[in-house]
Write an enzyme that holds these catalytic residues in place. Structure first.
Site, PDB file in Angstrom:
ATOM      1  N   SER A  48       0.829  -1.205   0.000  1.00 52.45           N
ATOM      2  CA  SER A  48       0.000   0.000   0.000  1.00 52.45           C
ATOM      3  C   SER A  48       0.867   1.260   0.000  1.00 52.45           C
ATOM      4  O   SER A  48       0.493   2.282  -0.569  1.00 52.45           O
ATOM      5  CB  SER A  48      -0.922   0.000   1.227  1.00 52.45           C
ATOM      6  OG  SER A  48      -1.813  -1.096   1.188  1.00 52.45           O
ATOM      7  N   GLY A  82     -21.579 -29.628   3.954  1.00 47.89           N
ATOM      8  CA  GLY A  82     -20.316 -30.363   3.866  1.00 47.89           C
ATOM      9  C   GLY A  82     -19.769 -30.433   2.452  1.00 47.89           C
ATOM     10  O   GLY A  82     -18.554 -30.428   2.240  1.00 47.89           O
ATOM     11  N   GLU A 101      -5.350  -4.219  -6.081  1.00 51.11           N
ATOM     12  CA  GLU A 101      -5.654  -2.833  -6.469  1.00 51.11           C
ATOM     13  C   GLU A 101      -5.976  -1.965  -5.252  1.00 51.11           C
ATOM     14  O   GLU A 101      -6.747  -1.016  -5.317  1.00 51.11           O
ATOM     15  CB  GLU A 101      -6.839  -2.782  -7.451  1.00 51.11           C
ATOM     16  CG  GLU A 101      -6.655  -3.594  -8.707  1.00 51.11           C
ATOM     17  CD  GLU A 101      -5.827  -2.885  -9.755  1.00 51.11           C
ATOM     18  OE1 GLU A 101      -5.338  -1.777  -9.486  1.00 51.11           O
ATOM     19  OE2 GLU A 101      -5.668  -3.429 -10.853  1.00 51.11           O
TER      20      GLU A 101
END
Length: 381
Positions: free
Chosen positions: A134, A342, A365
């Site tokens: 970031s 399951g 992104e």
């Protein structure tokens, strides 16, 4: 089963084309590609011949010459069948190809776009590093000018198509660390001396989409490969991510739709206590919430695409679409897995793959928190 219908006119043909391709060319192979982490280059070249690899590239550069509504539709339909293929389609179009389309010189556009738009060349985009996700401004990869050349040293991490790509758009630091005007973007061709790729990442999901590292060891690149002016790379990347977020939102939308459709069908087949489980109120509530969030996601995405086609700023709208659609993909795929019971945990049924693939949507992104930061910044201007 076609539960969701878009209200955007003129998309029927491209939607049908993408849907048919996904069913005929992708569906039969998805589990083999997923299990063995196969990046099916031949399939992407077929998509290139269909016009899917250059959707927003003008016809003069060999592309389809379409807009973001068509682009969203293609990614949505492909991702309903396989998120990994949808992710690679998005990365090729929105990042590498669109970067050259948006910021390349006329000479660069004419040299590279026709090959990218037809998938003669596969594209990659290098921004993320091991220590700067970031925090892209903290990248360590450098490009030092030496006369008419730049000497590039460093590495990139989690790069889509890092091994198979023929053309890479790379962001590297040409100034001081942390300066937003100290990064530049370069076009680097496969085979350039000093450029190599790492091993394929062994991932939880999106396994048909190739991910690996890029390494640069005294890689000499001519100044003609610089895009725009020196120091503009970070600003270019931020602008590019607006459209990229629309594509990841569309990817998320497709995954959510695919998971929902399978869950809906299963609840109408599965019986418990001598009743179809779709007759149980709890199941109906889940299905209702899932469908509503999917519809809301698409409206956000279509609005962002509408503004993008107009040439308007979509910073807030793209971030909102990506935030909501990616979180929706995770919620819907989780509920779908639960509705399968399951069997949802078994690879013999489709729910678990949608669940695994959805997890990347809130990361790629820009994470969900990054989207919130972008939205808040726009609101508080």
């Amino acid at each position: 089963m076609n539960i969701f219908q878009t209200n955007v006119p003129g998309l029927g043909m491209i939607q049908e084309s993408a849907r048919d391709f996904a069913q005929q060319k992708i569906q039969p192979n998805i589990m083999k590609w997923d299990e063995d982490q196969i990046f099916p280059v031949a399939t992407f070249k077929e998509m290139g011949s269909m016009g899917f690899m250059g959707v927003i590239v003008p016809e003069e550069y060999g592309g389809s010459g379409l807009g973001y509504q068509e682009y969203v539709t293609v990614i949505d339909e492909i991702s309903q069948v396989c998120g990994g293929i949808g992710l690679s389609l998005a990365a090729h179009n929105s990042l590498c190809t669109n970067h050259i389309l948006s910021f390349g010189s006329e000479e660069q556009k004419r040299k590279y776009l026709p090959k990218l738009a037809t998938a003669e060349s596969i594209g990659a985009w290098g921004l993320t590093e091991t220590n700067s996700g970031s925090d892209a401004g903290g990248m360590l990869t450098t490009a030092k000018r030496e006369g008419k050349y730049f000497l590039i040293n460093g590495s990139k991490n989690f790069i889509t198509h890092a091994i198979s790509a023929d053309i890479i758009v790379l962001m590297a630091r040409t100034g001081e660390k942390g300066d937003s005007h100290a990064m530049s973007s370069f076009i680097i061709e496969k085979g350039t001396e000093g450029f190599t790729s790492g091993k394929k990442e062994n991932k939880l999901g999106m396994r048909a989409s190739e991910t690996a590292c890029l390494f640069f060891d005294n890689c000499r690149v001519h100044e003609s490969q610089l895009m725009g002016k020196e120091g503009e790379g970070f600003i270019q990347a931020l602008k590019l991510l607006e459209g990229g977020r629309i594509s990841i939102a569309a990817l998320s939308l497709g995954i959510a739709k695919g998971a929902f459709k399978h869950a809906l069908a299963y609840t109408q087949e599965r019986e418990q206590f001598n009743r179809k489980i779709s007759s149980f109120q709890a199941v109906r509530f889940d299905l209702s919430e899932m469908a509503t969030e999917i519809e809301a996601s698409e409206m956000l995405i279509r609005n962002a695409a509408f503004l993008k086609n107009k040439g308007a700023s979509t910073s807030k709208q793209s971030a909102m679409a990506k935030l909501f659609a990616s979180e929706t993909a995770v919620r819907v795929s989780t509920k779908a897995l639960q509705l399968f019971g399951g069997y949802g945990y078994s690879k013999e049924f489709p729910a678990e793959k949608y669940y695994r693939d959805s997890m990347l949507c809130t990361i790629g992104e820009g994470t969900s928190n990054i989207q919130k930061m972008v939205i808040a910044k726009e609101l508080l201007k």
